[in-house]
Design an enzyme around this catalytic site. Structure first.
Site, PDB file in Angstrom:
ATOM      1  N   ASP A  29       0.858  -1.196   0.000  1.00  0.00           N
ATOM      2  CA  ASP A  29       0.000   0.000   0.000  1.00  0.00           C
ATOM      3  C   ASP A  29       0.890   1.241   0.000  1.00  0.00           C
ATOM      4  O   ASP A  29       1.894   1.315   0.711  1.00  0.00           O
ATOM      5  CB  ASP A  29      -0.911  -0.002   1.227  1.00  0.00           C
ATOM      6  CG  ASP A  29      -2.059   0.993   1.084  1.00  0.00           C
ATOM      7  OD1 ASP A  29      -3.222   0.551   0.997  1.00  0.00           O
ATOM      8  OD2 ASP A  29      -1.795   2.228   1.059  1.00  0.00           O
ATOM      9  N   GLY A  91     -16.006   2.599   3.340  1.00  0.00           N
ATOM     10  CA  GLY A  91     -14.705   3.261   3.298  1.00  0.00           C
ATOM     11  C   GLY A  91     -13.874   2.914   2.091  1.00  0.00           C
ATOM     12  O   GLY A  91     -12.660   3.153   2.071  1.00  0.00           O
ATOM     13  N   GLN A  92     -14.502   2.364   1.047  1.00  0.00           N
ATOM     14  CA  GLN A  92     -13.747   1.997  -0.164  1.00  0.00           C
ATOM     15  C   GLN A  92     -13.456   3.252  -0.981  1.00  0.00           C
ATOM     16  O   GLN A  92     -14.362   4.039  -1.267  1.00  0.00           O
ATOM     17  CB  GLN A  92     -14.556   1.005  -0.997  1.00  0.00           C
ATOM     18  CG  GLN A  92     -13.793   0.498  -2.213  1.00  0.00           C
ATOM     19  CD  GLN A  92     -14.574  -0.552  -2.995  1.00  0.00           C
ATOM     20  OE1 GLN A  92     -15.726  -0.867  -2.682  1.00  0.00           O
ATOM     21  NE2 GLN A  92     -13.936  -1.102  -4.021  1.00  0.00           N
ATOM     22  N   HIS A  98     -10.319  -5.177  -3.333  1.00  0.00           N
ATOM     23  CA  HIS A  98      -8.997  -5.461  -2.779  1.00  0.00           C
ATOM     24  C   HIS A  98      -9.107  -5.859  -1.318  1.00  0.00           C
ATOM     25  O   HIS A  98      -9.939  -5.344  -0.577  1.00  0.00           O
ATOM     26  CB  HIS A  98      -8.059  -4.261  -2.938  1.00  0.00           C
ATOM     27  CG  HIS A  98      -8.642  -2.962  -2.457  1.00  0.00           C
ATOM     28  ND1 HIS A  98      -9.538  -2.237  -3.208  1.00  0.00           N
ATOM     29  CD2 HIS A  98      -8.465  -2.271  -1.315  1.00  0.00           C
ATOM     30  CE1 HIS A  98      -9.875  -1.141  -2.551  1.00  0.00           C
ATOM     31  NE2 HIS A  98      -9.250  -1.138  -1.389  1.00  0.00           N
ATOM     32  N   LEU A  99      -8.219  -6.748  -0.930  1.00  0.00           N
ATOM     33  CA  LEU A  99      -8.120  -7.194   0.453  1.00  0.00           C
ATOM     34  C   LEU A  99      -6.888  -6.535   1.060  1.00  0.00           C
ATOM     35  O   LEU A  99      -5.796  -6.621   0.498  1.00  0.00           O
ATOM     36  CB  LEU A  99      -7.968  -8.720   0.484  1.00  0.00           C
ATOM     37  CG  LEU A  99      -7.913  -9.391   1.848  1.00  0.00           C
ATOM     38  CD1 LEU A  99      -9.261  -9.272   2.565  1.00  0.00           C
ATOM     39  CD2 LEU A  99      -7.527 -10.866   1.710  1.00  0.00           C
TER      40      LEU A  99
HETATM   41  P1  AMP Z   1      -9.701   1.443   0.268  1.00  0.00           P
HETATM   42  O1  AMP Z   1      -9.807   2.757   0.987  1.00  0.00           O
HETATM   43  O2  AMP Z   1     -10.124   0.267   1.097  1.00  0.00           O
HETATM   44  O3  AMP Z   1     -10.391   1.494  -1.081  1.00  0.00           O
HETATM   45  O4  AMP Z   1      -8.170   1.199   0.013  1.00  0.00           O
HETATM   46  C1  AMP Z   1      -7.479   1.771  -1.061  1.00  0.00           C
HETATM   47  C2  AMP Z   1      -6.025   1.711  -0.714  1.00  0.00           C
HETATM   48  O5  AMP Z   1      -5.281   1.906  -1.889  1.00  0.00           O
HETATM   49  C3  AMP Z   1      -5.565   2.784   0.282  1.00  0.00           C
HETATM   50  O6  AMP Z   1      -5.035   2.158   1.438  1.00  0.00           O
HETATM   51  C4  AMP Z   1      -4.504   3.561  -0.501  1.00  0.00           C
HETATM   52  O7  AMP Z   1      -3.414   3.977   0.304  1.00  0.00           O
HETATM   53  C5  AMP Z   1      -4.085   2.549  -1.546  1.00  0.00           C
HETATM   54  N1  AMP Z   1      -3.536   3.101  -2.766  1.00  0.00           N
HETATM   55  C6  AMP Z   1      -4.043   4.122  -3.517  1.00  0.00           C
HETATM   56  N2  AMP Z   1      -3.278   4.330  -4.597  1.00  0.00           N
HETATM   57  C7  AMP Z   1      -2.264   3.419  -4.550  1.00  0.00           C
HETATM   58  C8  AMP Z   1      -1.148   3.128  -5.379  1.00  0.00           C
HETATM   59  N3  AMP Z   1      -0.903   3.809  -6.516  1.00  0.00           N
HETATM   60  N4  AMP Z   1      -0.319   2.128  -5.008  1.00  0.00           N
HETATM   61  C9  AMP Z   1      -0.544   1.433  -3.883  1.00  0.00           C
HETATM   62  N5  AMP Z   1      -1.592   1.653  -3.056  1.00  0.00           N
HETATM   63  C10 AMP Z   1      -2.437   2.631  -3.382  1.00  0.00           C
END
Ligand code: AMP
Ligand code: ZN
Length: 112
Positions: A29, A91-92, A98-99
């Site tokens: 992440d 919170g997505q 994704h997990l």
């Molecule tokens: P969610 O809030 O559950 O949808 O999680 C999305 C996650 O994606 C967050 O923890 C972000 O920090 C992560 N994220 C967003 N952009 C990137 C990226 N380019 N590379 C890696 N992680 C990312």
């Protein structure tokens, strides 16, 4: 398709990949919330758990099995947390299922 995680899976956007196979990719992440914070995605674009199709259930088991393997590799012997945020109230923020695998510190409950 204009999807960040599809592009990461395809290698079009760089990410620190820890694992990949024909069905799944795991990468660090970009804003880690714990010493270990890994995202596990299916290569197939599925917007969220709420968009899962019949026949794709096996991908959920596979993502968890890969999470277990990475947790072992990262030495998370004291435990870890796997979370899938779904939709606005879940919170997505990235609309490719994704997990999250989080570990290396004590987790709190209930989550915010
Ligand atoms: P969610 O809030 O559950 O949808 O999680 C999305 C996650 O994606 C967050 O923890 C972000 O920090 C992560 N994220 C967003 N952009 C990137 C990226 N380019 N590379 C890696 N992680 C990312
Ligand atoms: Zn996607």
């Amino acid at each position: 398709m204009d999807c960040l995680f599809c592009k990461i899976a395809a290698g079009e956007i760089p990410a620190k990949k820890l694992y990949e196979d024909d069905d799944a990719v795991a990468f660090a992440d970009i804003h880690p919330q714990a010493p270990v914070h890994v995202l596990l995605i299916p290569r197939k674009h599925i917007a969220s758990l709420a968009h899962l199709s019949a026949g794709d259930e096996r991908l959920l088991g596979h993502l968890h099995a890969v999470a277990k393997k990475i947790a072992e590799e990262k030495g998370l012997t004291k435990g870890f947390r796997t979370v899938m945020n779904t939709g606005e109230e879940g919170g997505q923020t990235v609309d490719h299922m994704h997990l999250h695998l989080l570990g290396g510190r004590s987790m709190h409950w209930p989550p915010g």
